[in-house]
Motif scaffolding. Structure first.
Motif, short mmCIF file in Angstrom:
data_model
loop_
_atom_site.label_atom_id
_atom_site.label_comp_id
_atom_site.label_asym_id
_atom_site.label_seq_id
_atom_site.Cartn_x
_atom_site.Cartn_y
_atom_site.Cartn_z
N ASN A 271 8.73 -29.63 -36.23
CA ASN A 271 8.83 -30.59 -35.13
C ASN A 271 9.98 -30.27 -34.19
OD1 ASN A 271 6.61 -32.11 -35.57
ND2 ASN A 271 7.65 -33.88 -36.39
N GLN B 288 17.12 -38.69 -41.55
CA GLN B 288 17.32 -40.12 -41.33
C GLN B 288 18.71 -40.36 -40.74
OE1 GLN B 288 16.95 -42.63 -44.81
NE2 GLN B 288 16.98 -44.51 -43.61
N GLU C 103 3.97 -27.34 -40.01
CA GLU C 103 4.50 -28.08 -38.86
C GLU C 103 6.00 -27.91 -38.80
OE1 GLU C 103 2.59 -31.52 -37.73
OE2 GLU C 103 4.31 -32.50 -36.81
N TYR D 24 12.64 -34.67 -44.02
CA TYR D 24 12.85 -35.70 -43.01
C TYR D 24 14.35 -35.82 -42.76
CZ TYR D 24 8.13 -37.73 -43.67
OH TYR D 24 6.78 -37.95 -43.75
N TYR E 59 7.93 -31.96 -47.69
CA TYR E 59 8.38 -32.36 -46.36
C TYR E 59 9.91 -32.47 -46.33
CZ TYR E 59 3.60 -34.30 -46.41
OH TYR E 59 2.25 -34.48 -46.55
N LEU F 50 10.39 -36.49 -38.93
CA LEU F 50 9.85 -35.38 -39.70
C LEU F 50 10.38 -34.07 -39.12
CD1 LEU F 50 7.83 -34.43 -41.89
CD2 LEU F 50 6.14 -34.27 -40.05
N LEU G 58 12.92 -42.47 -39.24
CA LEU G 58 12.91 -41.17 -39.91
C LEU G 58 12.18 -40.16 -39.04
CD1 LEU G 58 13.32 -43.10 -42.46
CD2 LEU G 58 12.23 -41.27 -43.74
#
Lengths: 115, 115
Positions: free
Chosen positions: A58, A37, A56, A35, A33, A45, A43
């Motif tokens: 996003n 921040q 995925e 992320y 993954y 994704l 956080l």
């Protein structure tokens, strides 16, 4: 090395530069993954990969381009970034290929500053 | 949509005292997981404690315990006998297996421990 490692730990780049962030997991996991921040925000994704296949995205701008050549390595290619992209970028990995596992192990992050 | 809210941006506690960090969440699911993660200044995010929603008993890990109120959708973290090493940012997070592996995080609470 054990766990999840990320390089570089700090990166300063101009808006016209191209750079890449690297993540490596030494846990035998199947999912990875990215992320983002940002200060005072949860956080977010960005991307999920299971067995090197993206499952995925996003709604991340195209100036961020992920690459997962194998289940141990994950890259985030950066180009023509904006100052608002300055943040801590965290990589994580998870054991299960079907993404049903809640266990995620995080790397230390790359602190990115866009000037 | 599932959301996680931490309403305390900053908290402080005296060494050896007890502090409680608050978290609320919203979901229509009945079976899910909740977590507290700790992110020290070195930035490696580590899991502190986990709660399965189907379990009525509150999870406990040494000095860390939770107060899980499922009906109220509340999930607070209690740190007993606070130590200087507990100073960090704490994130509450939610996981459901239908979310393609996505952890949903709150905004975080920065905990300061005073000697």
């Amino acid at each position: 090395e054990t766990g999840v490692t990320q390089t570089p730990r700090h990166l300063v780049m101009g808006m016209t530069n191209k750079k890449s962030l690297k993540c490596e997991q030494h846990l035998g996991h199947n999912a990875m993954y990215w992320y983002k921040q940002s200060a005072k925000k949860p956080l977010e994704l960005m991307f999920v990969y299971s067995l090197e296949e993206r499952v995925e995205n996003n709604s991340v701008p195209s100036r961020f381009s992920p690459e997962c050549p194998n289940s141990s390595h994950l890259f985030l290619h950066l180009h023509t970034l904006q100052p608002e992209d300055s943040a801590l970028y965290l990589c994580a990995s998870s054991p299960s290929r079907d993404l049903s596992s809640y266990e995620q192990y995080f790397g230390p992050g790359t602190r990115l500053t866009v000037t | 949509a599932q959301t996680v809210t931490q309403s305390q941006p900053e908290m402080s506690v005296q060494e050896a005292e007890t502090v409680t960090l608050s978290c609320t969440y919203d979901t229509s699911e009945s079976d899910y997981y909740l977590f507290w993660y700790k992110q020290p200044p070195s930035r490696q995010m580590i899991l502190v404690i986990r709660q399965e929603a189907y379990k009525q008993q509150n999870a406990t890990e040494n000095r860390f315990s939770v107060n899980f109120q499922k009906a109220a959708k509340s999930f607070s973290l209690k740190i007993s006998d606070s130590q200087l090493g507990d100073a960090a940012m704490y994130f509450c997070a939610y996981f459901h297996s239908s979310n393609t592996g996505k952890l949903i995080f709150g905004q975080g609470t920065t905990l300061q421990v005073k000697p």
